[in-house]
Design a protein around this motif. Sequence first.
Motif, PDB file in Angstrom:
ATOM      1  N   HIS A  22      49.517  -2.767  27.219  1.00  0.00           N
ATOM      2  CA  HIS A  22      49.838  -1.494  26.577  1.00  0.00           C
ATOM      3  C   HIS A  22      50.826  -1.689  25.424  1.00  0.00           C
ATOM      4  O   HIS A  22      50.636  -1.132  24.344  1.00  0.00           O
ATOM      5  CB  HIS A  22      50.400  -0.503  27.594  1.00  0.00           C
ATOM      6  N   ILE A  23      51.842  -2.476  25.646  1.00  0.00           N
ATOM      7  CA  ILE A  23      52.821  -2.722  24.590  1.00  0.00           C
ATOM      8  C   ILE A  23      52.154  -3.410  23.399  1.00  0.00           C
ATOM      9  O   ILE A  23      52.395  -3.040  22.245  1.00  0.00           O
ATOM     10  CB  ILE A  23      54.006  -3.548  25.127  1.00  0.00           C
ATOM     11  N   ASN A  24      51.303  -4.373  23.672  1.00  0.00           N
ATOM     12  CA  ASN A  24      50.574  -5.046  22.592  1.00  0.00           C
ATOM     13  C   ASN A  24      49.701  -4.058  21.816  1.00  0.00           C
ATOM     14  O   ASN A  24      49.617  -4.126  20.583  1.00  0.00           O
ATOM     15  CB  ASN A  24      49.726  -6.192  23.133  1.00  0.00           C
ATOM     16  N   PHE A  25      49.051  -3.135  22.528  1.00  0.00           N
ATOM     17  CA  PHE A  25      48.227  -2.106  21.889  1.00  0.00           C
ATOM     18  C   PHE A  25      49.074  -1.233  20.961  1.00  0.00           C
ATOM     19  O   PHE A  25      48.720  -1.001  19.801  1.00  0.00           O
ATOM     20  CB  PHE A  25      47.536  -1.264  22.969  1.00  0.00           C
ATOM     21  N   GLU A  26      50.208  -0.754  21.468  1.00  0.00           N
ATOM     22  CA  GLU A  26      51.066   0.098  20.637  1.00  0.00           C
ATOM     23  C   GLU A  26      51.571  -0.654  19.400  1.00  0.00           C
ATOM     24  O   GLU A  26      51.534  -0.122  18.293  1.00  0.00           O
ATOM     25  CB  GLU A  26      52.265   0.606  21.444  1.00  0.00           C
ATOM     26  N   GLU A  27      52.030  -1.882  19.603  1.00  0.00           N
ATOM     27  CA  GLU A  27      52.589  -2.648  18.500  1.00  0.00           C
ATOM     28  C   GLU A  27      51.540  -3.052  17.465  1.00  0.00           C
ATOM     29  O   GLU A  27      51.830  -3.102  16.267  1.00  0.00           O
ATOM     30  CB  GLU A  27      53.307  -3.885  19.023  1.00  0.00           C
ATOM     31  N   ALA A  28      50.332  -3.330  17.905  1.00  0.00           N
ATOM     32  CA  ALA A  28      49.286  -3.800  16.992  1.00  0.00           C
ATOM     33  C   ALA A  28      48.546  -2.668  16.301  1.00  0.00           C
ATOM     34  O   ALA A  28      48.111  -2.822  15.155  1.00  0.00           O
ATOM     35  CB  ALA A  28      48.288  -4.678  17.740  1.00  0.00           C
ATOM     36  N   GLU A  29      48.398  -1.529  16.977  1.00  0.00           N
ATOM     37  CA  GLU A  29      47.554  -0.480  16.416  1.00  0.00           C
ATOM     38  C   GLU A  29      48.288   0.804  16.049  1.00  0.00           C
ATOM     39  O   GLU A  29      48.098   1.334  14.962  1.00  0.00           O
ATOM     40  CB  GLU A  29      46.410  -0.183  17.388  1.00  0.00           C
TER      41      GLU A  29
END
Length: 123
Positions: free
Chosen positions: A65-72
Amino acid sequence: MYDYFVGRDEKLSALIYRCEKEHKELKEYTEKALLPIKQTLLDGMIPMQQVLKVLDDFLQAEKNHINFEEAEIFPMIEKIASDEDWEKISKKSWLKTNAMFGEFNTNEYAAIYAELNESIAPK
């Protein structure tokens, strides 16, 4: 904060709705992860493999989830947001709470940590 940007961009709005859904799922993962810890603190017997699986699932979901928020999401908001937007957002009260789960109660987490720490300390 995300609510502020809904409707400003179609793709961003879709990502925000996905993010909100994931926040609800993460709340469930958090509750599942805390359950074996609370049971152990109450002298419950839980197989270590079961505890590790729950914690691993929780950590993987959080990481994804954190990767999703940071990347997108964050890059899109950064492109769309103006200085005026950031000023308005900084005045909103929702930044003073835990955006995922409502009010953030540090005492509850501190108490759980203290009990867990005490139970595993060498005697």
